[in-house]
Design a protein around this motif. Structure first.
Motif, PDB file in Angstrom:
ATOM      1  N   GLN A 148       6.951   3.087   6.222  1.00  0.00           N
ATOM      2  CA  GLN A 148       8.052   3.964   5.550  1.00  0.00           C
ATOM      3  C   GLN A 148       7.576   5.303   4.933  1.00  0.00           C
ATOM      4  O   GLN A 148       6.682   5.105   4.145  1.00  0.00           O
ATOM      5  CB  GLN A 148       8.771   2.985   4.644  1.00  0.00           C
ATOM      6  N   ALA A 149       8.491   6.059   5.137  1.00  0.00           N
ATOM      7  CA  ALA A 149       8.103   7.453   4.567  1.00  0.00           C
ATOM      8  C   ALA A 149       9.499   7.929   3.835  1.00  0.00           C
ATOM      9  O   ALA A 149      10.463   7.687   4.119  1.00  0.00           O
ATOM     10  CB  ALA A 149       7.961   8.160   5.770  1.00  0.00           C
ATOM     11  N   GLN A 150       9.144   8.670   2.679  1.00  0.00           N
ATOM     12  CA  GLN A 150      10.136   8.991   1.623  1.00  0.00           C
ATOM     13  C   GLN A 150       9.686  10.613   1.293  1.00  0.00           C
ATOM     14  O   GLN A 150       8.454  10.549   0.944  1.00  0.00           O
ATOM     15  CB  GLN A 150      10.435   8.246   0.655  1.00  0.00           C
ATOM     16  N   GLU A 151      10.493  11.498   1.384  1.00  0.00           N
ATOM     17  CA  GLU A 151      10.380  12.836   0.993  1.00  0.00           C
ATOM     18  C   GLU A 151      10.233  12.778  -0.558  1.00  0.00           C
ATOM     19  O   GLU A 151      10.965  12.142  -1.360  1.00  0.00           O
ATOM     20  CB  GLU A 151      11.423  13.655   1.371  1.00  0.00           C
TER      21      GLU A 151
ATOM     22  N   GLY B  98      10.277  18.507  -1.922  1.00  0.00           N
ATOM     23  CA  GLY B  98      10.876  18.874  -0.514  1.00  0.00           C
ATOM     24  C   GLY B  98      10.085  19.013   0.543  1.00  0.00           C
ATOM     25  O   GLY B  98      10.405  19.723   1.665  1.00  0.00           O
ATOM     26  N   LYS B  99       8.611  19.135   0.210  1.00  0.00           N
ATOM     27  CA  LYS B  99       7.765  19.435   1.593  1.00  0.00           C
ATOM     28  C   LYS B  99       6.765  18.365   1.785  1.00  0.00           C
ATOM     29  O   LYS B  99       6.348  18.077   3.115  1.00  0.00           O
ATOM     30  CB  LYS B  99       6.917  20.584   0.850  1.00  0.00           C
ATOM     31  N   THR B 100       6.478  17.400   1.063  1.00  0.00           N
ATOM     32  CA  THR B 100       5.527  16.231   1.310  1.00  0.00           C
ATOM     33  C   THR B 100       6.218  14.991   1.249  1.00  0.00           C
ATOM     34  O   THR B 100       7.268  14.993   1.145  1.00  0.00           O
ATOM     35  CB  THR B 100       4.251  16.309   0.441  1.00  0.00           C
ATOM     36  N   PHE B 101       5.547  13.980   1.693  1.00  0.00           N
ATOM     37  CA  PHE B 101       5.969  12.799   1.992  1.00  0.00           C
ATOM     38  C   PHE B 101       5.243  11.460   1.183  1.00  0.00           C
ATOM     39  O   PHE B 101       3.757  11.702   1.008  1.00  0.00           O
ATOM     40  CB  PHE B 101       6.207  12.302   3.299  1.00  0.00           C
ATOM     41  N   THR B 102       5.854  10.542   0.762  1.00  0.00           N
ATOM     42  CA  THR B 102       5.098   9.509   0.126  1.00  0.00           C
ATOM     43  C   THR B 102       5.318   8.410   1.288  1.00  0.00           C
ATOM     44  O   THR B 102       6.516   7.885   1.705  1.00  0.00           O
ATOM     45  CB  THR B 102       5.649   8.831  -1.121  1.00  0.00           C
ATOM     46  N   VAL B 103       4.333   7.512   1.787  1.00  0.00           N
ATOM     47  CA  VAL B 103       4.308   6.419   2.835  1.00  0.00           C
ATOM     48  C   VAL B 103       3.925   5.115   2.078  1.00  0.00           C
ATOM     49  O   VAL B 103       3.199   5.239   1.151  1.00  0.00           O
ATOM     50  CB  VAL B 103       3.398   6.924   3.884  1.00  0.00           C
ATOM     51  N   SER B 104       4.523   4.116   2.763  1.00  0.00           N
ATOM     52  CA  SER B 104       4.291   2.698   2.062  1.00  0.00           C
ATOM     53  C   SER B 104       4.202   1.811   3.449  1.00  0.00           C
ATOM     54  O   SER B 104       4.745   1.978   4.082  1.00  0.00           O
ATOM     55  CB  SER B 104       5.319   2.327   0.952  1.00  0.00           C
ATOM     56  N   SER B 105       3.693   0.593   3.122  1.00  0.00           N
ATOM     57  CA  SER B 105       3.553  -0.374   4.036  1.00  0.00           C
ATOM     58  C   SER B 105       3.148  -1.719   3.463  1.00  0.00           C
ATOM     59  O   SER B 105       2.409  -1.837   2.167  1.00  0.00           O
ATOM     60  CB  SER B 105       2.582  -0.236   5.098  1.00  0.00           C
ATOM     61  N   SER B 106       3.464  -2.787   3.926  1.00  0.00           N
ATOM     62  CA  SER B 106       3.410  -4.155   3.381  1.00  0.00           C
ATOM     63  C   SER B 106       2.503  -4.929   4.380  1.00  0.00           C
ATOM     64  O   SER B 106       2.810  -4.881   5.601  1.00  0.00           O
ATOM     65  CB  SER B 106       4.588  -4.986   2.766  1.00  0.00           C
ATOM     66  N   VAL B 107       1.871  -6.115   3.977  1.00  0.00           N
ATOM     67  CA  VAL B 107       1.112  -6.956   4.867  1.00  0.00           C
ATOM     68  C   VAL B 107       1.371  -8.434   4.353  1.00  0.00           C
ATOM     69  O   VAL B 107       1.203  -8.498   2.974  1.00  0.00           O
ATOM     70  CB  VAL B 107      -0.040  -6.539   5.348  1.00  0.00           C
TER      71      VAL B 107
ATOM     72  N   ALA C 249       4.356  13.172   7.570  1.00  0.00           N
ATOM     73  CA  ALA C 249       4.062  11.882   6.930  1.00  0.00           C
ATOM     74  C   ALA C 249       2.991  11.269   7.635  1.00  0.00           C
ATOM     75  O   ALA C 249       2.961  11.360   8.982  1.00  0.00           O
ATOM     76  CB  ALA C 249       5.323  10.992   7.042  1.00  0.00           C
ATOM     77  N   ALA C 250       2.116  10.462   6.826  1.00  0.00           N
ATOM     78  CA  ALA C 250       0.991   9.820   7.326  1.00  0.00           C
ATOM     79  C   ALA C 250       1.282   8.461   7.729  1.00  0.00           C
ATOM     80  O   ALA C 250       2.621   8.020   7.492  1.00  0.00           O
ATOM     81  CB  ALA C 250      -0.004   9.855   6.194  1.00  0.00           C
ATOM     82  N   LYS C 251       0.248   7.733   8.550  1.00  0.00           N
ATOM     83  CA  LYS C 251       0.443   6.519   8.730  1.00  0.00           C
ATOM     84  C   LYS C 251      -0.414   5.695   8.095  1.00  0.00           C
ATOM     85  O   LYS C 251      -1.613   6.013   7.840  1.00  0.00           O
ATOM     86  CB  LYS C 251       0.062   6.261  10.252  1.00  0.00           C
ATOM     87  N   LEU C 252      -0.039   4.285   7.784  1.00  0.00           N
ATOM     88  CA  LEU C 252      -1.112   3.410   7.281  1.00  0.00           C
ATOM     89  C   LEU C 252      -1.205   2.262   7.932  1.00  0.00           C
ATOM     90  O   LEU C 252      -0.527   1.666   9.046  1.00  0.00           O
ATOM     91  CB  LEU C 252       0.017   2.864   5.736  1.00  0.00           C
ATOM     92  N   SER C 253      -2.580   1.711   7.776  1.00  0.00           N
ATOM     93  CA  SER C 253      -3.078   0.621   8.474  1.00  0.00           C
ATOM     94  C   SER C 253      -3.833  -0.458   7.495  1.00  0.00           C
ATOM     95  O   SER C 253      -4.338  -0.039   6.634  1.00  0.00           O
ATOM     96  CB  SER C 253      -3.909   1.035   9.916  1.00  0.00           C
TER      97      SER C 253
ATOM     98  N   CYS D 107       0.793  -1.170  -0.021  1.00  0.00           N
ATOM     99  CA  CYS D 107      -0.011   0.170   0.031  1.00  0.00           C
ATOM    100  C   CYS D 107       0.739   1.141  -0.030  1.00  0.00           C
ATOM    101  O   CYS D 107       1.929   1.318   0.425  1.00  0.00           O
ATOM    102  CB  CYS D 107      -0.883  -0.048   1.262  1.00  0.00           C
ATOM    103  N   GLN D 108       0.357   2.010  -0.882  1.00  0.00           N
ATOM    104  CA  GLN D 108       1.305   3.429  -0.924  1.00  0.00           C
ATOM    105  C   GLN D 108       0.446   4.879  -1.223  1.00  0.00           C
ATOM    106  O   GLN D 108      -0.603   4.726  -1.616  1.00  0.00           O
ATOM    107  CB  GLN D 108       2.194   3.487  -2.207  1.00  0.00           C
ATOM    108  N   SER D 109       0.865   5.773  -0.425  1.00  0.00           N
ATOM    109  CA  SER D 109       0.083   7.136  -0.250  1.00  0.00           C
ATOM    110  C   SER D 109       1.208   8.350  -0.427  1.00  0.00           C
ATOM    111  O   SER D 109       2.132   8.144   0.408  1.00  0.00           O
ATOM    112  CB  SER D 109      -0.905   7.219   0.930  1.00  0.00           C
ATOM    113  N   SER D 110       0.885   9.161  -1.278  1.00  0.00           N
ATOM    114  CA  SER D 110       1.867  10.307  -1.476  1.00  0.00           C
ATOM    115  C   SER D 110       1.236  11.738  -0.928  1.00  0.00           C
ATOM    116  O   SER D 110      -0.335  11.598  -0.991  1.00  0.00           O
ATOM    117  CB  SER D 110       2.401  10.380  -2.745  1.00  0.00           C
ATOM    118  N   GLY D 111       2.039  12.664  -0.888  1.00  0.00           N
ATOM    119  CA  GLY D 111       1.278  14.009  -0.778  1.00  0.00           C
ATOM    120  C   GLY D 111       1.043  14.459   0.732  1.00  0.00           C
ATOM    121  O   GLY D 111       0.597  15.459   1.001  1.00  0.00           O
ATOM    122  N   SER D 112       1.318  13.731   1.692  1.00  0.00           N
ATOM    123  CA  SER D 112       1.103  13.930   3.194  1.00  0.00           C
ATOM    124  C   SER D 112       2.195  14.760   3.712  1.00  0.00           C
ATOM    125  O   SER D 112       3.302  14.566   3.215  1.00  0.00           O
ATOM    126  CB  SER D 112       0.729  12.767   4.093  1.00  0.00           C
TER     127      SER D 112
END
Length: 430
Positions: free
Chosen positions: A210-213, A217-226, A192-196, A184-189
């Motif tokens: 996991q968060a990556q800028e 240089g202002k927002t973040f892309t977050v990702s997670s796996s299950v 950095a946001a949290k995923l569940s 799962c991945q979401s960008s623009g936060s």
């Protein structure tokens, strides 16, 4: 040099070595002032307010403006309020992080239609910025042009709204007891946001977010796996990835991934009617479930020669039940994933058949009729007893002379003599 004359030099020395420096008064001179021990403000406070004042200025701290920090969601509207108690006949001014004047009093200075005047009085200057962007974040300055100029800072924090999450990694087909991994991945936060993760209503424990800028240089892309093992109960279940962020203010932002699980079939035999009796028509339905759904059904009777000629698709038909139909019947449901056999025992000679609704109704009617007949019998018995007690008794008393005669002739004579008198023979009714 006295203590009073040395104090301004100490203040000047502190200002030169303080971070960011300090402002001189407009006439370019540091003015001597009377300070008592313990009245010297902290250095950072002195720098931020730009106040190095004379005794008269020390008495007019009410001329210092004040503001507050604000947090706004990107695309929203923020209000910047600056207030001062003693304006000293001067106007308030707002400027942006680039030190561009936005409003001086009620006069617009920057041509930006997003920035509007809300309120302008000698003691307050409030402006609003609509459709806020991430580039609007920073420190805004409120200034009042007294002697010297006093300023106050307002830090505007812009929250970046995370985009709807995207789920990847789903591959068909999934078989029962397989393990699968979804991403799962979401960008623009910002921050950095949290995923569940959830499987239906059940929480899934995925890997830490996991968060990556982002390149801006202002927002973040977050990702997670299950990773989890699927069962037949998971067929048709939605795997949900949700993003949690303060900019959403409790609103749900999630993505569903419906999964399909292939598994072996199950079967169950259902009789119709549920309680068959001799002479009735009976259908045995073989209900098969699975993914894929069973397409073939085979009927058999235990201890008999297959096949059964009455088998039609999922139903086994008995047009007229008799005792020879008793026995154990098996149904095998077959699909591409395998097969499953179910059994049903038919006993036509059931000694205690379940009564039907019509027979129950007749039993109730019979009971009522029997009760009425019983009441009638009781009534007749009481009526007969009453009549017997009130019926007359007829008694005849003959002349008693014949009973005392010594022989038969004398008795006849006495009897005849007795009949001659009307008063010798009497009848009584009791």
């Amino acid at each position: 040099m006295g203590a009073r004359s040395a104090l301004p030099l100490l203040l000047l020395f502190a200002c030169r070595w303080a971070p960011g420096g300090a402002n001189l008064s407009q006439d370019g001179y540091w003015q001597e002032q009377d300070l008592e021990l313990g009245t010297l403000a902290p250095l950072d406070e002195a720098i931020s307010s730009s106040i190095w004042s004379s005794p008269d200025m020390l008495a007019s701290q009410d001329s210092q403006p004040w503001t507050s920090d604000e947090t706004v969601v990107a695309g929203g509207t923020v209000e910047l309020q600056c207030q001062v108690k003693d304006h000293e006949d001067s106007s308030l001014q707002w400027s942006n992080p680039a030190q561009q004047t936005l409003y001086f009093g009620e006069k617009r200075a920057l041509r930006d239609n997003r920035i509007q005047l809300v309120r302008s009085t000698p003691h307050e200057l409030t402006i609003s910025i609509s459709n806020v962007a991430l580039a609007d974040e920073g420190e805004y300055t409120c200034s009042i042009f007294t002697m010297p100029v006093r300023t106050a800072k307002s830090l505007v924090t812009v929250l970046g709204i995370p985009q709807k999450p995207i789920i990847s990694g789903y591959k068909l087909p999934l078989r029962e007891k397989d393990q699968t991994t979804l991403h799962c991945q979401s960008s623009g936060s910002k921050p950095a946001a949290k995923l569940s993760w959830r499987k239906g209503d059940q929480e899934l424990h995925g890997e830490p977010t996991q968060a990556q800028e982002d390149p801006n240089g202002k927002t973040f892309t977050v990702s997670s796996s299950v990773t989890f093992q699927v069962t037949r109960e998971d067929d048709g279940v939605n795997i949900v990835c949700s993003v949690n962020h303060e900019s959403l203010q409790g609103a749900d932002r999630s993505t569903n991934q419906r999964i399909e699980v292939l598994y072996t079939p199950t079967a169950m035999i259902r009789p119709d009617p549920p309680h068959p009796r001799e002479g009735q028509k009976l259908l045995l339905h073989c209900e098969g479930h699975g993914n894929p759904v069973p397409k073939k059904y085979i009927w058999e009777k235990v201890s008999s020669e297959p096949p059964l000629k009455m088998a039609q698709d999922r139903a086994l038909i008995f047009p007229f039940l008799n005792k020879s139909d008793s026995g154990t019947y098996g149904c095998t449901a077959i699909s591409n994933m395998g097969s499953h056999k179910a059994f049903y025992t038919l006993n036509v000679n059931d000694p205690s058949p379940v009564p039907s609704s019509s027979s129950t109704y007749h039993a109730i009617i019979g009971g009522i009729v029997a009760f009425i007949v019983f009441l009638l019998l009781i009534l007749l018995i009481f009526l007969g007893h009453y009549l017997i007690r009130h019926k007359g008794t007829y008694l005849t008393h003959e002349a008693k002379g014949s009973d005392d005669a010594p022989d038969a002739d004398t008795a006849i004579i006495n009897a005849e003599g007795g009949q001659s008198g009307g008063d010798d023979k009497k009848e009584y009714f009791i």
